[in-house]
Design a protein around this motif. Structure first.
Motif, PDB file in Angstrom:
ATOM      1  N   GLU A 183       5.328  -8.283   1.727  1.00 53.74           N
ATOM      2  CA  GLU A 183       5.468  -7.938   0.303  1.00 53.74           C
ATOM      3  C   GLU A 183       5.768  -6.449   0.078  1.00 53.74           C
ATOM      4  OE1 GLU A 183       3.849 -11.537   1.001  1.00 53.74           O
ATOM      5  OE2 GLU A 183       2.431  -9.871   1.113  1.00 53.74           O
ATOM      6  N   LEU A 184       6.329  -5.785   1.076  1.00 51.65           N
ATOM      7  CA  LEU A 184       6.735  -4.395   0.863  1.00 51.65           C
ATOM      8  C   LEU A 184       7.920  -4.392  -0.087  1.00 51.65           C
ATOM      9  CD1 LEU A 184       6.589  -1.365   1.532  1.00 51.65           C
ATOM     10  CD2 LEU A 184       8.211  -1.816   3.395  1.00 51.65           C
ATOM     11  N   LEU A 185       7.761  -3.732  -1.213  1.00 51.79           N
ATOM     12  CA  LEU A 185       8.802  -3.700  -2.235  1.00 51.79           C
ATOM     13  C   LEU A 185       9.489  -2.332  -2.150  1.00 51.79           C
ATOM     14  CD1 LEU A 185       8.181  -4.997  -5.870  1.00 51.79           C
ATOM     15  CD2 LEU A 185      10.173  -3.685  -5.144  1.00 51.79           C
ATOM     16  N   SER A 186      10.696  -2.334  -1.632  1.00 50.93           N
ATOM     17  CA  SER A 186      11.455  -1.102  -1.432  1.00 50.93           C
ATOM     18  C   SER A 186      12.799  -1.233  -2.120  1.00 50.93           C
ATOM     19  CB  SER A 186      11.667  -0.839   0.069  1.00 50.93           C
ATOM     20  OG  SER A 186      12.697   0.095   0.284  1.00 50.93           O
ATOM     21  N   VAL A 187      13.097  -0.342  -3.056  1.00 51.06           N
ATOM     22  CA  VAL A 187      14.390  -0.384  -3.745  1.00 51.06           C
ATOM     23  C   VAL A 187      15.530  -0.245  -2.745  1.00 51.06           C
ATOM     24  CG1 VAL A 187      15.878   0.823  -5.385  1.00 51.06           C
ATOM     25  CG2 VAL A 187      13.460   0.457  -5.926  1.00 51.06           C
ATOM     26  N   ARG A 188      15.417   0.711  -1.835  1.00 51.44           N
ATOM     27  CA  ARG A 188      16.493   0.948  -0.876  1.00 51.44           C
ATOM     28  C   ARG A 188      16.735  -0.286  -0.005  1.00 51.44           C
ATOM     29  NH1 ARG A 188      16.409   2.063   4.350  1.00 51.44           N
ATOM     30  NH2 ARG A 188      14.168   2.493   4.357  1.00 51.44           N
ATOM     31  N   GLY A 202      -7.434  -4.274 -17.226  1.00 48.75           N
ATOM     32  CA  GLY A 202      -8.405  -3.672 -16.320  1.00 48.75           C
ATOM     33  C   GLY A 202      -7.983  -3.655 -14.876  1.00 48.75           C
ATOM     34  N   GLN A 203      -6.942  -4.410 -14.518  1.00 48.41           N
ATOM     35  CA  GLN A 203      -6.430  -4.405 -13.162  1.00 48.41           C
ATOM     36  C   GLN A 203      -5.326  -3.369 -13.031  1.00 48.41           C
ATOM     37  OE1 GLN A 203      -5.215  -8.545 -12.773  1.00 48.41           O
ATOM     38  NE2 GLN A 203      -7.103  -9.052 -11.670  1.00 48.41           N
ATOM     39  N   VAL A 204      -5.097  -2.917 -11.819  1.00 53.01           N
ATOM     40  CA  VAL A 204      -4.001  -1.985 -11.544  1.00 53.01           C
ATOM     41  C   VAL A 204      -2.786  -2.800 -11.111  1.00 53.01           C
ATOM     42  CG1 VAL A 204      -3.254   0.012 -10.208  1.00 53.01           C
ATOM     43  CG2 VAL A 204      -5.669  -0.256 -10.799  1.00 53.01           C
ATOM     44  N   GLY A 205      -1.683  -2.649 -11.836  1.00 52.20           N
ATOM     45  CA  GLY A 205      -0.524  -3.460 -11.508  1.00 52.20           C
ATOM     46  C   GLY A 205       0.779  -2.866 -11.998  1.00 52.20           C
ATOM     47  N   ALA A 235      -2.181   6.906  -8.745  1.00 44.11           N
ATOM     48  CA  ALA A 235      -3.203   7.256  -7.761  1.00 44.11           C
ATOM     49  C   ALA A 235      -3.196   6.276  -6.589  1.00 44.11           C
ATOM     50  CB  ALA A 235      -4.578   7.289  -8.426  1.00 44.11           C
ATOM     51  N   ALA A 236      -3.043   4.986  -6.896  1.00 46.34           N
ATOM     52  CA  ALA A 236      -2.987   3.980  -5.829  1.00 46.34           C
ATOM     53  C   ALA A 236      -1.743   4.177  -4.962  1.00 46.34           C
ATOM     54  CB  ALA A 236      -2.996   2.577  -6.436  1.00 46.34           C
ATOM     55  N   ALA A 237      -0.629   4.541  -5.598  1.00 49.58           N
ATOM     56  CA  ALA A 237       0.605   4.771  -4.846  1.00 49.58           C
ATOM     57  C   ALA A 237       0.452   5.962  -3.911  1.00 49.58           C
ATOM     58  CB  ALA A 237       1.765   4.989  -5.811  1.00 49.58           C
ATOM     59  N   ALA A 238      -0.176   7.027  -4.401  1.00 46.29           N
ATOM     60  CA  ALA A 238      -0.392   8.206  -3.561  1.00 46.29           C
ATOM     61  C   ALA A 238      -1.301   7.871  -2.374  1.00 46.29           C
ATOM     62  CB  ALA A 238      -0.994   9.331  -4.402  1.00 46.29           C
ATOM     63  N   LYS A 239      -2.344   7.083  -2.623  1.00 41.56           N
ATOM     64  CA  LYS A 239      -3.248   6.665  -1.545  1.00 41.56           C
ATOM     65  C   LYS A 239      -2.502   5.815  -0.517  1.00 41.56           C
ATOM     66  CE  LYS A 239      -7.569   4.138  -0.726  1.00 41.56           C
ATOM     67  NZ  LYS A 239      -8.666   3.346  -1.364  1.00 41.56           N
ATOM     68  N   ASP A 240      -1.627   4.943  -0.987  1.00 42.58           N
ATOM     69  CA  ASP A 240      -0.870   4.091  -0.079  1.00 42.58           C
ATOM     70  C   ASP A 240       0.090   4.921   0.770  1.00 42.58           C
ATOM     71  OD1 ASP A 240       0.020   1.619   1.011  1.00 42.58           O
ATOM     72  OD2 ASP A 240       1.746   1.644  -0.341  1.00 42.58           O
ATOM     73  N   ALA A 243       1.299  -0.336  -2.888  1.00 45.54           N
ATOM     74  CA  ALA A 243       1.409   0.428  -4.137  1.00 45.54           C
ATOM     75  C   ALA A 243       2.499   1.484  -4.105  1.00 45.54           C
ATOM     76  CB  ALA A 243       0.061   1.080  -4.449  1.00 45.54           C
ATOM     77  N   ARG A 244       3.016   1.836  -2.934  1.00 45.62           N
ATOM     78  CA  ARG A 244       3.952   2.965  -2.831  1.00 45.62           C
ATOM     79  C   ARG A 244       5.197   2.788  -3.696  1.00 45.62           C
ATOM     80  NH1 ARG A 244       4.764   1.456   3.452  1.00 45.62           N
ATOM     81  NH2 ARG A 244       2.555   1.063   3.064  1.00 45.62           N
ATOM     82  N   VAL A 245       5.569   1.541  -4.020  1.00 40.32           N
ATOM     83  CA  VAL A 245       6.778   1.317  -4.820  1.00 40.32           C
ATOM     84  C   VAL A 245       6.670   1.935  -6.212  1.00 40.32           C
ATOM     85  CG1 VAL A 245       6.087  -0.894  -5.835  1.00 40.32           C
ATOM     86  CG2 VAL A 245       8.513  -0.408  -5.426  1.00 40.32           C
ATOM     87  N   ALA A 246       5.438   2.170  -6.685  1.00 44.82           N
ATOM     88  CA  ALA A 246       5.266   2.779  -8.007  1.00 44.82           C
ATOM     89  C   ALA A 246       5.876   4.170  -8.081  1.00 44.82           C
ATOM     90  CB  ALA A 246       3.790   2.831  -8.375  1.00 44.82           C
ATOM     91  N   MET A 247       6.085   4.799  -6.937  1.00 36.17           N
ATOM     92  CA  MET A 247       6.739   6.105  -6.901  1.00 36.17           C
ATOM     93  C   MET A 247       8.257   5.982  -7.035  1.00 36.17           C
ATOM     94  SD  MET A 247       4.339   8.358  -6.597  1.00 36.17           S
ATOM     95  CE  MET A 247       2.798   8.880  -5.803  1.00 36.17           C
ATOM     96  N   GLU A 248       8.805   4.788  -6.760  1.00 38.61           N
ATOM     97  CA  GLU A 248      10.258   4.583  -6.804  1.00 38.61           C
ATOM     98  C   GLU A 248      10.751   4.057  -8.147  1.00 38.61           C
ATOM     99  OE1 GLU A 248      12.172   2.656  -3.370  1.00 38.61           O
ATOM    100  OE2 GLU A 248      10.155   2.395  -2.559  1.00 38.61           O
ATOM    101  N   ILE A 249       9.991   3.148  -8.731  1.00 36.93           N
ATOM    102  CA  ILE A 249      10.482   2.415  -9.897  1.00 36.93           C
ATOM    103  C   ILE A 249      10.913   3.328 -11.045  1.00 36.93           C
ATOM    104  CG2 ILE A 249       9.766   0.830 -11.731  1.00 36.93           C
ATOM    105  CD1 ILE A 249       8.289  -0.789  -9.602  1.00 36.93           C
ATOM    106  N   PRO A 250      10.139   4.349 -11.421  1.00 36.54           N
ATOM    107  CA  PRO A 250      10.565   5.166 -12.573  1.00 36.54           C
ATOM    108  C   PRO A 250      11.898   5.878 -12.364  1.00 36.54           C
ATOM    109  CG  PRO A 250       8.239   5.527 -12.086  1.00 36.54           C
ATOM    110  CD  PRO A 250       8.810   4.765 -10.933  1.00 36.54           C
TER     111      PRO A 250
END
Length: 322
Positions: free
Chosen positions: A85-90, A190-193, A165-170, A224-231
């Protein structure tokens, strides 16, 4: 010679990057057509797999005389790749290009008549692939993701801060070889998504039920790292580069890929067509809205990429003066 019908689809794999993608190939049920059919390359959206209702779309196209190559991205579904489930735009964009190359090489189809079909996040990939490949003859972008910043703003500021924060930790954990820090794709309050609008969880649940899945069978989380790519991913900006006819199927009440952003970008298409639906992001996969969008997509295909090319017209005889 037997009377048994050919299989509705067959399975295949094609290379992408250092791995392979799993795909279904649908071929029209016709007896030795004079001309090989056009082929639609099809893929799903954010964190989704082809088993979630893409067969329903492909079967309609197949019945209308089109071939379909429906694939899972690497790391998802039946495709390979670790972590799962690694979500990578590239990587997903690489998978689209690899799928198009695979479709063009298939002996049963017309490799010069490739159509792209993507939904949600896959709709964004269909746009960028069409922009990058001038050989594509048409594209369909269904409730497409066009603007990462606009989609990110649909998440509340507090939830967005937790997601970052979760993306940075990942990302940090990845550097030290740790297991991924995962976040929900469709999150409840209440969930992180990645998506947490009020209609998201019910929409995904309905899609699972319509596909014969239980919630336990579907992995609703990703690293969670994909959250850094999506924006920073904005497929809509590439729309002016798309040379082929392109259909935008836009849901007016879309809480994931807001309609206003899509319409603004779609207005810049050279050969664009927009059809709007009084529906939410997930309504288009089932029920009356599904029937309507399929009819509109088939009408678009028959206009721009007919399954059977028209017969060449014989010129009228010219009377010669004697």
């Amino acid at each position: 010679m037997t009377d048994t019908a050919p299989p509705a689809r067959r399975e295949l794999r094609f290379p992408s990057g250092t791995g392979t993608c799993h795909a279904w190939l649908y071929l029209p049920d016709t007896d030795a057509p004079a001309d090989p059919p056009p082929v639609l390359v099809m893929a799903h959206g954010l964190g989704a797999v082809k088993a979630l209702r893409l067969a329903a779309f492909a079967e309609y196209f197949q019945a209308a005389g089109y071939a379909c190559l429906v694939f899972d991205y690497r790391h998802f579904g039946d495709s390979d790749g670790q972590p799962r489930e690694l979500l990578s735009v590239r990587r997903q964009r690489e998978d689209w290009l690899a799928a198009v190359a695979c479709a063009r090489a298939l002996p049963e189809v017309n490799g010069d008549r490739v159509v792209l079909w993507g939904t949600s996040f896959g709709g964004g990939h269909a746009i960028t692939t069409a922009a990058a490949d001038p050989g594509v003859v048409a594209a369909i972008a269904q409730c497409p993701f066009t603007d990462g910043l606009v989609s990110a703003r649909q998440i509340s500021p507090r939830a967005l801060a937790r997601l970052v924060a979760a993306a940075a930790k990942d990302q940090l954990g990845r550097l030290f070889g740790r297991a991924p820090t995962r976040v929900k794709v469709a999150a409840r309050t209440g969930q992180v998504g990645l998506m947490d609008a009020a209609d998201v969880v019910d929409g995904v649940t309905g899609l699972l039920e319509a596909s014969g899945f239980t919630e336990a069978e579907y992995r609703n989380d990703v690293p969670a790292r994909v959250a850094m790519e999506i924006p920073f991913y904005a497929p809509g900006r590439r729309i002016p580069e798309v040379r082929c006819p392109i259909l935008f199927c836009v849901c007016d009440d879309d809480t994931v890929a807001p309609a206003a952003a899509t319409l603004r970008h779609a207005a810049r298409a050279r050969r664009g067509q927009v059809v709007r639906y009084p529906a939410g992001h997930f309504d288009i996969y089932v029920g009356p809205q599904f029937e309507k969008v399929i009819a509109d997509q088939l009408a678009f295909l028959r206009t721009h990429v007919p399954a059977t090319p028209p017969e060449p017209r014989n010129p009228e005889p010219v009377a010669l003066d004697r």
